[in-house]
Design a protein around this motif. Structure first.
Motif, PDB file in Angstrom:
ATOM      1  N   GLY A 115      13.028  10.522  11.280  1.00 16.37           N
ATOM      2  CA  GLY A 115      13.187  10.287   9.841  1.00 16.37           C
ATOM      3  C   GLY A 115      13.370  11.557   9.030  1.00 16.37           C
ATOM      4  O   GLY A 115      13.331  11.512   7.813  1.00 16.37           O
ATOM      5  N   GLU A 116      13.592  12.679   9.714  1.00 12.84           N
ATOM      6  CA  GLU A 116      13.713  13.945   8.998  1.00 12.84           C
ATOM      7  C   GLU A 116      14.935  13.957   8.079  1.00 12.84           C
ATOM      8  O   GLU A 116      14.948  14.634   7.048  1.00 12.84           O
ATOM      9  CB  GLU A 116      13.800  15.074  10.026  1.00 12.84           C
ATOM     10  CG  GLU A 116      13.608  16.458   9.438  1.00 12.84           C
ATOM     11  CD  GLU A 116      13.927  17.542  10.446  1.00 12.84           C
ATOM     12  OE1 GLU A 116      14.044  17.214  11.640  1.00 12.84           O
ATOM     13  OE2 GLU A 116      14.074  18.694  10.031  1.00 12.84           O
ATOM     14  N   TRP A 117      15.969  13.188   8.460  1.00  8.95           N
ATOM     15  CA  TRP A 117      17.207  13.193   7.677  1.00  8.95           C
ATOM     16  C   TRP A 117      16.969  12.725   6.250  1.00  8.95           C
ATOM     17  O   TRP A 117      17.666  13.157   5.329  1.00  8.95           O
ATOM     18  CB  TRP A 117      18.261  12.329   8.359  1.00  8.95           C
ATOM     19  CG  TRP A 117      17.910  10.876   8.473  1.00  8.95           C
ATOM     20  CD1 TRP A 117      17.201  10.283   9.470  1.00  8.95           C
ATOM     21  CD2 TRP A 117      18.242   9.844   7.547  1.00  8.95           C
ATOM     22  NE1 TRP A 117      17.072   8.951   9.232  1.00  8.95           N
ATOM     23  CE2 TRP A 117      17.701   8.641   8.063  1.00  8.95           C
ATOM     24  CE3 TRP A 117      18.943   9.805   6.339  1.00  8.95           C
ATOM     25  CZ2 TRP A 117      17.839   7.429   7.400  1.00  8.95           C
ATOM     26  CZ3 TRP A 117      19.080   8.582   5.693  1.00  8.95           C
ATOM     27  CH2 TRP A 117      18.534   7.417   6.222  1.00  8.95           C
ATOM     28  N   LYS A 118      15.955  11.863   6.072  1.00 10.24           N
ATOM     29  CA  LYS A 118      15.699  11.373   4.712  1.00 10.24           C
ATOM     30  C   LYS A 118      15.267  12.529   3.800  1.00 10.24           C
ATOM     31  O   LYS A 118      15.774  12.689   2.687  1.00 10.24           O
ATOM     32  CB  LYS A 118      14.615  10.305   4.741  1.00 10.24           C
ATOM     33  CG  LYS A 118      15.015   9.072   5.505  1.00 10.24           C
ATOM     34  CD  LYS A 118      13.828   8.137   5.664  1.00 10.24           C
ATOM     35  CE  LYS A 118      14.091   7.153   6.779  1.00 10.24           C
ATOM     36  NZ  LYS A 118      12.894   6.398   7.126  1.00 10.24           N
ATOM     37  N   GLY A 119      14.328  13.327   4.315  1.00  5.41           N
ATOM     38  CA  GLY A 119      13.875  14.466   3.530  1.00  5.41           C
ATOM     39  C   GLY A 119      14.994  15.468   3.283  1.00  5.41           C
ATOM     40  O   GLY A 119      15.114  16.034   2.192  1.00  5.41           O
ATOM     41  N   LEU A 125      20.031  16.520  -2.411  1.00  5.53           N
ATOM     42  CA  LEU A 125      20.384  15.884  -3.681  1.00  5.53           C
ATOM     43  C   LEU A 125      19.638  16.531  -4.852  1.00  5.53           C
ATOM     44  O   LEU A 125      20.147  16.598  -5.961  1.00  5.53           O
ATOM     45  CB  LEU A 125      20.091  14.389  -3.614  1.00  5.53           C
ATOM     46  CG  LEU A 125      21.033  13.601  -2.702  1.00  5.53           C
ATOM     47  CD1 LEU A 125      20.652  12.145  -2.682  1.00  5.53           C
ATOM     48  CD2 LEU A 125      22.472  13.744  -3.159  1.00  5.53           C
ATOM     49  N   LEU A 126      18.414  17.028  -4.545  1.00  2.00           N
ATOM     50  CA  LEU A 126      17.667  17.738  -5.580  1.00  2.00           C
ATOM     51  C   LEU A 126      18.464  18.942  -6.086  1.00  2.00           C
ATOM     52  O   LEU A 126      18.613  19.157  -7.298  1.00  2.00           O
ATOM     53  CB  LEU A 126      16.341  18.211  -4.984  1.00  2.00           C
ATOM     54  CG  LEU A 126      15.134  18.284  -5.893  1.00  2.00           C
ATOM     55  CD1 LEU A 126      14.743  16.880  -6.328  1.00  2.00           C
ATOM     56  CD2 LEU A 126      13.978  18.935  -5.161  1.00  2.00           C
ATOM     57  N   PHE A 127      18.993  19.707  -5.145  1.00  2.00           N
ATOM     58  CA  PHE A 127      19.780  20.880  -5.529  1.00  2.00           C
ATOM     59  C   PHE A 127      21.082  20.472  -6.224  1.00  2.00           C
ATOM     60  O   PHE A 127      21.515  21.117  -7.177  1.00  2.00           O
ATOM     61  CB  PHE A 127      20.088  21.743  -4.300  1.00  2.00           C
ATOM     62  CG  PHE A 127      18.933  22.606  -3.887  1.00  2.00           C
ATOM     63  CD1 PHE A 127      18.625  23.749  -4.615  1.00  2.00           C
ATOM     64  CD2 PHE A 127      18.147  22.278  -2.806  1.00  2.00           C
ATOM     65  CE1 PHE A 127      17.553  24.552  -4.260  1.00  2.00           C
ATOM     66  CE2 PHE A 127      17.065  23.064  -2.441  1.00  2.00           C
ATOM     67  CZ  PHE A 127      16.768  24.199  -3.172  1.00  2.00           C
ATOM     68  N   VAL A 128      21.690  19.376  -5.739  1.00  2.00           N
ATOM     69  CA  VAL A 128      22.929  18.903  -6.363  1.00  2.00           C
ATOM     70  C   VAL A 128      22.663  18.508  -7.807  1.00  2.00           C
ATOM     71  O   VAL A 128      23.433  18.834  -8.724  1.00  2.00           O
ATOM     72  CB  VAL A 128      23.513  17.727  -5.554  1.00  2.00           C
ATOM     73  CG1 VAL A 128      24.645  17.075  -6.323  1.00  2.00           C
ATOM     74  CG2 VAL A 128      24.004  18.199  -4.196  1.00  2.00           C
ATOM     75  N   SER A 129      21.536  17.807  -8.025  1.00  2.00           N
ATOM     76  CA  SER A 129      21.226  17.390  -9.396  1.00  2.00           C
ATOM     77  C   SER A 129      20.956  18.608 -10.279  1.00  2.00           C
ATOM     78  O   SER A 129      21.320  18.623 -11.456  1.00  2.00           O
ATOM     79  CB  SER A 129      20.018  16.459  -9.395  1.00  2.00           C
ATOM     80  OG  SER A 129      18.878  17.157  -9.007  1.00  2.00           O
ATOM     81  N   PHE A 130      20.336  19.615  -9.700  1.00  2.00           N
ATOM     82  CA  PHE A 130      20.107  20.851 -10.434  1.00  2.00           C
ATOM     83  C   PHE A 130      21.444  21.470 -10.877  1.00  2.00           C
ATOM     84  O   PHE A 130      21.591  21.945 -12.006  1.00  2.00           O
ATOM     85  CB  PHE A 130      19.324  21.814  -9.547  1.00  2.00           C
ATOM     86  CG  PHE A 130      18.888  23.063 -10.244  1.00  2.00           C
ATOM     87  CD1 PHE A 130      18.000  23.009 -11.321  1.00  2.00           C
ATOM     88  CD2 PHE A 130      19.350  24.301  -9.829  1.00  2.00           C
ATOM     89  CE1 PHE A 130      17.600  24.156 -11.961  1.00  2.00           C
ATOM     90  CE2 PHE A 130      18.946  25.457 -10.473  1.00  2.00           C
ATOM     91  CZ  PHE A 130      18.074  25.375 -11.543  1.00  2.00           C
TER      92      PHE A 130
END
Lengths: 186, 154
Positions: A115-119, A125-130
């Protein structure tokens, strides 16, 4: 200033180069081998592994690590004595214990999805939103407003002029314009 | 002065003869060391590995080396090679290694695991029974044994 800095760095580098290997050497020489050997305790070195270092990694391409996973305890040593006899006498639990003494995880375990891919996607996406925040921030506070030619009326006027000048009449935009009906070809 | 020139002439001669005798020029027609020059047939390949594992001298280190080498090829090894490897594990008293080899074999079957793997077990069944080696399935190792419950399923 720069000279004295350079001199100090160089002397430190030389000092490190001379003293550091000596420390490693003393640690290794007490164990008669590589430095890593001092870290593995009493674990038996049983193979080459994937690069010759006595380390344990569960890998698909190198399924047989260089050392056993567990240090030999009295239980395990007793089991190993029993292993020298007929393997049919060993119970399933004992066989499993022997496996786990040598290997940390089974293939099914270390190949299981974790499940590492989720993190990873989340943080990406956090960086993309930034980046979006930066983009809209710049748009609001830094850049001048867009030129007049971007308004819908001006763009319509420009299109009209392109058609009037019959730009790209073979396959382009004017070929799609019906000049007799003064509208797009249907 | 004289010595210097003598040495220079000597090195010149040496390099000239070296080119003639030992080193091949890199022009067309020279030997190219390519993998297609390997003339070993499949049968010879199988025989080579079987002989390696049947050697009574080899220890656990060699078995591991041989298996890593064998599984590094783009193939699933023949059952007879694996039987020889399992017998080598028996001689070295390493049951865990035998189970691990079976697991690695299963992994090596790739996407065809449901077609190939049962056939391998069927072929090796006499040896497995004789030596008392459990298949990973018999140990419950076909599914993660020590895995935590998936958080999405709680």
């Amino acid at each position: 200033m720069a000279n004295s800095l350079l001199a100090r760095t160089t002397s430190r580098l030389i000092k490190n180069a001379i003293t550091k290997p000596m420390i490693v050497q003393t640690a290794a020489s007490s164990d008669g081998g590589s430095y890593v050997r001092t870290l593995i305790g009493k674990r038996e070195v049983v193979g080459f592994g994937y690069n010759g270092e006595p380390t344990y990694v569960d890998r698909v391409d190198f399924p047989l690590p260089a050392i056993r996973w567990k240090e030999p305890t009295t239980d395990i040593l007793a089991l190993r004595e029993k292993e020298k006899g007929d393997w049919k006498q060993l119970s399933i639990e004992e066989k499993k214990a022997l496996y786990r003494a040598s290997f940390r995880q089974t293939f099914a375990e270390f190949k299981a999805p974790n499940g590492e891919w989720k993190g990873t996607i989340g943080i990406t996406l956090l960086f993309v939103s930034f980046a979006f925040w930066i983009f809209f921030g710049l748009k609001t506070f830094v850049y001048p407003p867009l030129p007049q030619s971007f308004t819908p009326e001006n763009r319509a006027a420009q299109l009209r002029r392109i058609i009037d000048l019959q730009i790209n009449p073979i396959e382009g935009i004017s070929s799609k314009w019906d000049y007799e009906k003064d509208d797009w070809k249907k | 002065m004289l010595r210097g020139s003598v040495v220079r002439v000597h090195t010149l001669l040496k390099s000239a003869t070296g080119l003639q005798n030992g080193l091949q020029p890199l022009a067309a027609g020279s030997t190219r060391f390519m993998s297609k020059e390997n003339t070993e047939t499949d049968a010879q390949f199988d025989q080579r590995y079987e002989n390696f594992f049947n050697n009574p001298q080899i220890d656990g280190w060699d078995v591991r080396r041989g298996v890593t080498d064998l599984l590094g090829h783009d193939l699933v090894p023949e059952p007879k090679i694996l039987i020889a490897a399992l017998n080598a594990c028996r001689r070295n008293n390493d049951l865990a290694l035998a189970v691990r080899i079976l697991e690695a074999l299963k992994n090596k079957c790739g996407s065809k695991v449901n077609e190939i793997y049962p056939w391998y077990i069927q072929e090796m069944r006499p040896t497995l029974t004789e030596l008392g080696i459990p298949t990973p399935e018999e140990l419950g190792y076909d599914k993660p044994e020590l895995a935590l419950e998936n958080v999405d399923d709680m």
